[in-house]
Design an enzyme around this catalytic site. Structure first.
Site, PDB file in Angstrom:
ATOM      1  CG  ASP A  84      36.505  34.190  43.370  1.00  0.00           C
ATOM      2  OD1 ASP A  84      36.479  32.971  43.120  1.00  0.00           O
ATOM      3  OD2 ASP A  84      36.897  34.649  44.458  1.00  0.00           O
ATOM      4  N   GLY A  85      37.759  37.006  44.039  1.00  0.00           N
ATOM      5  CA  GLY A  85      39.056  37.661  44.246  1.00  0.00           C
ATOM      6  C   GLY A  85      40.132  36.927  43.465  1.00  0.00           C
ATOM      7  CB  ALA A  86      42.694  37.162  41.606  1.00  0.00           C
ATOM      8  CE  LYS A  97      39.509  32.573  42.015  1.00  0.00           C
ATOM      9  NZ  LYS A  97      39.526  33.391  43.256  1.00  0.00           N
ATOM     10  CD  GLU A 106      38.195  30.613  44.815  1.00  0.00           C
ATOM     11  OE1 GLU A 106      39.285  30.254  44.320  1.00  0.00           O
ATOM     12  OE2 GLU A 106      38.113  31.467  45.724  1.00  0.00           O
TER      13      GLU A 106
HETATM   14  O1  DER Z   1      41.768  31.859  47.399  1.00  0.00           O
HETATM   15  C1  DER Z   1      41.200  32.523  46.511  1.00  0.00           C
HETATM   16  O2  DER Z   1      41.127  32.173  45.329  1.00  0.00           O
HETATM   17  C2  DER Z   1      40.651  33.871  46.918  1.00  0.00           C
HETATM   18  O3  DER Z   1      39.728  34.331  45.962  1.00  0.00           O
HETATM   19  C3  DER Z   1      41.841  34.779  46.998  1.00  0.00           C
HETATM   20  O4  DER Z   1      42.606  34.601  45.879  1.00  0.00           O
HETATM   21  C4  DER Z   1      41.486  36.237  47.106  1.00  0.00           C
HETATM   22  O5  DER Z   1      41.525  36.524  48.443  1.00  0.00           O
HETATM   23  P1  DER Z   1      41.525  38.033  48.958  1.00  0.00           P
HETATM   24  O6  DER Z   1      40.320  38.695  48.314  1.00  0.00           O
HETATM   25  O7  DER Z   1      41.371  37.870  50.442  1.00  0.00           O
HETATM   26  O8  DER Z   1      42.816  38.654  48.534  1.00  0.00           O
END
Ligand code: DER
Length: 233
Positions: A84-86, A97, A106
């Site tokens: 996942d992203g952050a 997040k 998530e």
């Molecule tokens: O909203 C979230 O938790 C997404 O994972 C976000 O934090 C990461 O988004 P990005 O990859 O577009 O920076």
């Protein structure tokens, strides 16, 4: 930058996706997009047997549009991995997040995963949470309780809570769970114990989930515009 996101995403997929991994959680946002594309290529080339569990409607669409097999948290509660992203990660692995409003699902996917991997542009890596992420801590709340939770958070913890409004839709944003999001802005430079803050937030009636992911990250990949990737393990 896109190069930074792509390099982090591909480094994580190259290291963690192989024939021994079968059920994985797919995060939300933009950095996960090159990760899913790379996963789809590997599944096709190496005929991997992979099921992808989404963290949002956006992730679900990403899985389907890349021809990957879709699973759900109703069928799978033990995932080999989640990527996942952050929005921001500090050196103690505290993480914000929810910039995209998907933190509830998530976090569920993240706690079901044996390993929770974060991929991000190196701009997301801070000494302390709040150094760079200035939009506040996202907190999902029941719509009926949005004023109760706003008042209680400001009373107990200070700062200012703002209901997240839609841009192409009048009124508050609804999450995939049809709840509201509060963005809590405060002076985070004084915070020494994020876990304590998170516990206090979760105990407030009406709060569904916070965007604080405390001590949940197994490994974080940070890419830069030259495509160089640094790890936080
Ligand atoms: O909203 C979230 O938790 C997404 O994972 C976000 O934090 C990461 O988004 P990005 O990859 O577009 O920076």
């Amino acid at each position: 930058t896109d190069k930074a996101k792509e390099s982090a995403a591909i480094a994580a997929v190259d290291e963690h996706i192989n024939a021994n991994v079968h059920i994985i959680g797919i995060g939300s946002g933009s950095t996960i997009v090159p990760a899913v594309k790379k996963i789809a290529e590997m599944v096709k080339k190496d005929k991997l047997d992979l099921i992808c569990v989404p963290t949002s409607l956006q992730a679900r669409e990403l899985i389907l549009s890349n021809g990957l097999k879709l699973g759900s948290l109703i069928e799978y509660q033990e995932l080999d991995l989640a990527i996942d992203g952050a929005d921001e990660v500090d050196e103690q692995f505290n993480c914000i997040k929810g910039g995209g409003g998907c933190q509830t699902q998530e976090k569920l996917v993240a706690i079901c995963a044996k390993k929770f991997i974060v991929v991000a542009d190196e701009k997301k890596w801070s000494k302390n949470l709040g150094d760079q992420w200035k939009k506040g801590i996202p907190i999902e709340v029941l719509p009926i309780a949005y004023k109760i939770t706003k008042k209680e958070i400001e009373k107990q913890l200070g700062g200012e809570v703002v209901v997240r409004e839609g841009t192409e839709k009048l009124g508050p944003v609804l999450t995939d769970q049809a709840n509201f999001i509060l963005d809590w802005k405060f002076d985070s430079s004084k915070v020494s114990n994020w876990s304590d803050i998170n516990t206090k937030l979760k105990l407030i009636p009406g709060v569904v989930e916070t965007g604080l992911f405390i001590n949940m990250i197994s490994k974080a990949y940070f890419g830069n515009s030259e495509g160089k990737v640094q790890l936080l393990v």
